[in-house]
Design a protein around this motif. Structure first.
Motif, mmCIF file in Angstrom:
data_model
loop_
_atom_site.group_PDB
_atom_site.id
_atom_site.type_symbol
_atom_site.label_atom_id
_atom_site.label_comp_id
_atom_site.label_asym_id
_atom_site.label_seq_id
_atom_site.Cartn_x
_atom_site.Cartn_y
_atom_site.Cartn_z
ATOM 1 N N ASP A 95 0.860 -1.176 0.000
ATOM 2 C CA ASP A 95 0.000 0.000 0.000
ATOM 3 C C ASP A 95 0.903 1.236 0.000
ATOM 4 O O ASP A 95 1.695 1.422 0.931
ATOM 5 C CB ASP A 95 -0.874 -0.055 1.276
ATOM 6 C CG ASP A 95 -1.814 1.130 1.377
ATOM 7 O OD1 ASP A 95 -1.765 1.999 0.480
ATOM 8 O OD2 ASP A 95 -2.579 1.190 2.357
ATOM 9 N N TYR A 96 0.792 2.044 -1.055
ATOM 10 C CA TYR A 96 1.671 3.209 -1.197
ATOM 11 C C TYR A 96 1.023 4.493 -0.656
ATOM 12 O O TYR A 96 1.607 5.569 -0.747
ATOM 13 C CB TYR A 96 2.086 3.393 -2.669
ATOM 14 C CG TYR A 96 3.078 2.321 -3.118
ATOM 15 C CD1 TYR A 96 4.450 2.549 -3.055
ATOM 16 C CD2 TYR A 96 2.646 1.088 -3.560
ATOM 17 C CE1 TYR A 96 5.371 1.573 -3.435
ATOM 18 C CE2 TYR A 96 3.549 0.096 -3.955
ATOM 19 C CZ TYR A 96 4.904 0.343 -3.885
ATOM 20 O OH TYR A 96 5.808 -0.619 -4.259
ATOM 21 N N ALA A 97 -0.177 4.388 -0.082
ATOM 22 C CA ALA A 97 -0.854 5.583 0.451
ATOM 23 C C ALA A 97 -0.079 6.111 1.657
ATOM 24 O O ALA A 97 0.530 5.332 2.391
ATOM 25 C CB ALA A 97 -2.273 5.212 0.862
ATOM 26 N N PRO A 98 -0.083 7.455 1.864
ATOM 27 C CA PRO A 98 0.661 7.998 2.998
ATOM 28 C C PRO A 98 0.127 7.448 4.328
ATOM 29 O O PRO A 98 -1.048 7.110 4.430
ATOM 30 C CB PRO A 98 0.405 9.505 2.919
ATOM 31 C CG PRO A 98 -0.374 9.748 1.693
ATOM 32 C CD PRO A 98 -0.796 8.464 1.095
ATOM 33 N N CYS A 99 1.022 7.348 5.300
ATOM 34 C CA CYS A 99 0.615 6.819 6.608
ATOM 35 C C CYS A 99 0.573 7.983 7.589
ATOM 36 O O CYS A 99 1.365 8.925 7.486
ATOM 37 C CB CYS A 99 1.645 5.777 7.047
ATOM 38 S SG CYS A 99 1.301 5.045 8.651
ATOM 39 N N GLU A 100 -0.318 7.898 8.548
ATOM 40 C CA GLU A 100 -0.467 8.986 9.526
ATOM 41 C C GLU A 100 0.801 9.239 10.333
ATOM 42 O O GLU A 100 1.005 10.316 10.871
ATOM 43 C CB GLU A 100 -1.580 8.637 10.520
ATOM 44 C CG GLU A 100 -2.957 8.920 9.992
ATOM 45 C CD GLU A 100 -4.009 8.264 10.865
ATOM 46 O OE1 GLU A 100 -3.865 8.295 12.108
ATOM 47 O OE2 GLU A 100 -4.964 7.700 10.285
ATOM 48 N N CYS A 101 1.675 8.233 10.415
ATOM 49 C CA CYS A 101 2.874 8.375 11.247
ATOM 50 C C CYS A 101 3.901 9.319 10.618
ATOM 51 O O CYS A 101 4.857 9.720 11.277
ATOM 52 C CB CYS A 101 3.512 7.002 11.488
ATOM 53 S SG CYS A 101 4.340 6.322 10.038
#
Ligand code: DLL
Length: 433
Positions: A307-313
């Protein structure tokens, strides 16, 4: 949330891809120059290192499979002379011979920092007391995590495997705050803690880092509620480094894969074709920094998706989903990889010929067990009881020496193992993870 290596964990995609390309070109050059196996397959495929002008050119390279490593046993895949190798580990091959991996000083330094990434992401700091319950030795797990935890500056307890009561005593007395283990062993520890009447609130555990075998969200919930810690998943493969390929952050929505050090691809395990972004398939990894043991397009056999979507971290690195299953028949027993072919080799060599058998895998009291059910042949039947017993012992010993795990072996009557169309299914895995 702390980030160990902001520069590499939070890069923009453009910067990351530029770095990956530079490192890929250097790796391809290095293996072409120094590893006969790669020189030969590149020559056969008419590829020269200058052909790698973009990341997509990687697909022109042939895959590396476990069998390539077996054929080049022990040091044939090393890209540096042995005098530059400071550590040797090994992992299960598909036969009785293991796979041998080497590390230069720099490989160890990079490895420690990769492990420090997932430990930091899980919440470990230099204030933690880290208890490592992996087996110290040829397996990459214990030493890999050990050096990473030391890089963070945590206090490391190198416990090794087993001796559950002592593990718990040390956990109480030394005030362990971070537990490193397989997920199944964490449940075994929770069971024993309960049996001993110890209140988990009296322990100091905060963080649990679990890897080396598949586990479910249900197991995560169970471990977190029973040991009162935050449980995170981390993934690694010995042939590409060991632990430290990917690890969860506290968002716990997939494991960030360290793409600056490993270039991931997802392929169709049947056709070998690269699948579109987001698809589920077999994970293939190319190492981008390894000096002693670089791997080009290593087929891990693990089925997942990225999954290449940005992560909240704040990390920009892609996240891999929990491993869904294997594309091959490898079994993971208490974190140890076992191939049915290893068991078969061992059995047939002791039996001095083919013998019908079935491998039964179960999870009892949170621990995996393996039983080899062997049909009595006329040859075995004619042996006196004492000889039958030593035959079983010899099989157990041989399997333990090849795989590193203890199994039970049981003789059953001829033709009692179920057949389908005359064939025995070799493995019966009863675990429900
Ligand atoms: O298991 C390295 C490792 C040690 C990773 C400790 C994490 C912690 P191998 O013995 O070569 O290396 O086994 C690699 O184990 O291909 C997967 O099938 C499986 N595996 C490793 N981590 C996970 C995980 C180490 N988090 C093989 N979830 C891999 C599911 C895992 N499977």
């Amino acid at each position: 949330m702390n980030i160990w290596d902001k520069t590499h964990e939070c890069m923009s995609r453009d910067e990351l891809e530029q770095l990956q390309l530079e490192r890929l070109q250097a790796t391809v050059n290095r293996v072409y120059k120094n590893v006969t196996h790669y020189r030969k397959i590149f020559n056969d495929a008419d590829i020269i290192s200058e052909d790698i002008r973009s990341l997509s050119d990687l697909t022109r390279m042939p895959f590396t499979v476990k069998d390539d490593l077996r054929v080049n046993y022990p040091y044939g895949m090393f890209a540096v002379p042995l005098r530059e190798v400071v550590r040797i580990h090994s992992s299960s091959g598909t036969t009785s011979k293991p796979i041998v991996m080497g590390y230069t000083k720099n490989d160890i330094k990079i490895w420690s920092n990769l492990v420090a990434r997932f430990m930091t992401a899980a919440g470990v700091t230099h204030d933690d007391v880290v208890q490592i319950t992996f087996r110290y030795g040829l397996f990459t797990g214990a030493f890999g995590v050990h050096y990473g935890a030391e890089a963070i500056g945590a206090s490391v307890i190198p416990m090794g495997t087993g001796n559950t009561d002592k593990q718990i005593m040390i956990m109480q007395d030394y005030k362990t705050t971070a537990l490193v283990s397989t997920s199944s062993y964490a449940i075994a520890l929770a069971d024993r803690i309960e049996q001993l009447g110890i209140d988990p609130k009296s322990l100091s555990l905060k963080v649990g880092l679990f890897g080396g075998e598949p586990w479910s969200e249900k197991m995560r919930e169970e471990i977190e509620s029973r040991l009162l810690l935050s449980a995170t998943d981390n993934y690694g493969v010995s042939e590409v480094i060991g632990p430290g390929v990917a690890g969860e952050c506290l968002c716990k929505k997939g494991m960030h894969i360290y793409e600056d050090a490993f270039l991931p691809e997802i392929i169709d395990p049947e056709t070998g074709d690269v699948l579109p972004l987001g698809s589920e398939g077999e994970l293939v990894l190319t190492t981008l920094t390894r000096e002693a043991f670089p791997m080009i397009r290593y087929r891990t056999g693990d089925i997942t998706s990225l999954d290449y979507a940005p992560c909240e971290c704040g990390r920009t690195l892609a996240r891999m989903k929990k491993i869904a299953r294997r594309s091959d028949d490898m079994l993971i027993i208490r974190g140890v990889n076992v191939y049915p072919s290893q068991i078969e080799d061992a059995l047939f060599s002791v039996a001095q010929g083919e013998t019908p058998y079935l491998i039964v895998v179960e999870r009892k009291n949170a621990m995996d067990s393996m039983e080899i059910v062997v049909e009595v042949t006329d040859k075995i039947f004619s042996l006196e009881l004492q000889k039958q017993r030593s035959f079983l012992e010899a099989i157990k010993k041989r399997i333990a020496s090849v795989t590193g795990i203890n199994v039970d072996v049981r003789l059953v009557e001829s033709k009692s193992i179920p057949r389908q169309k005359g064939k025995i299914a070799r493995v019966l895995d009863k675990r429900n993870i």
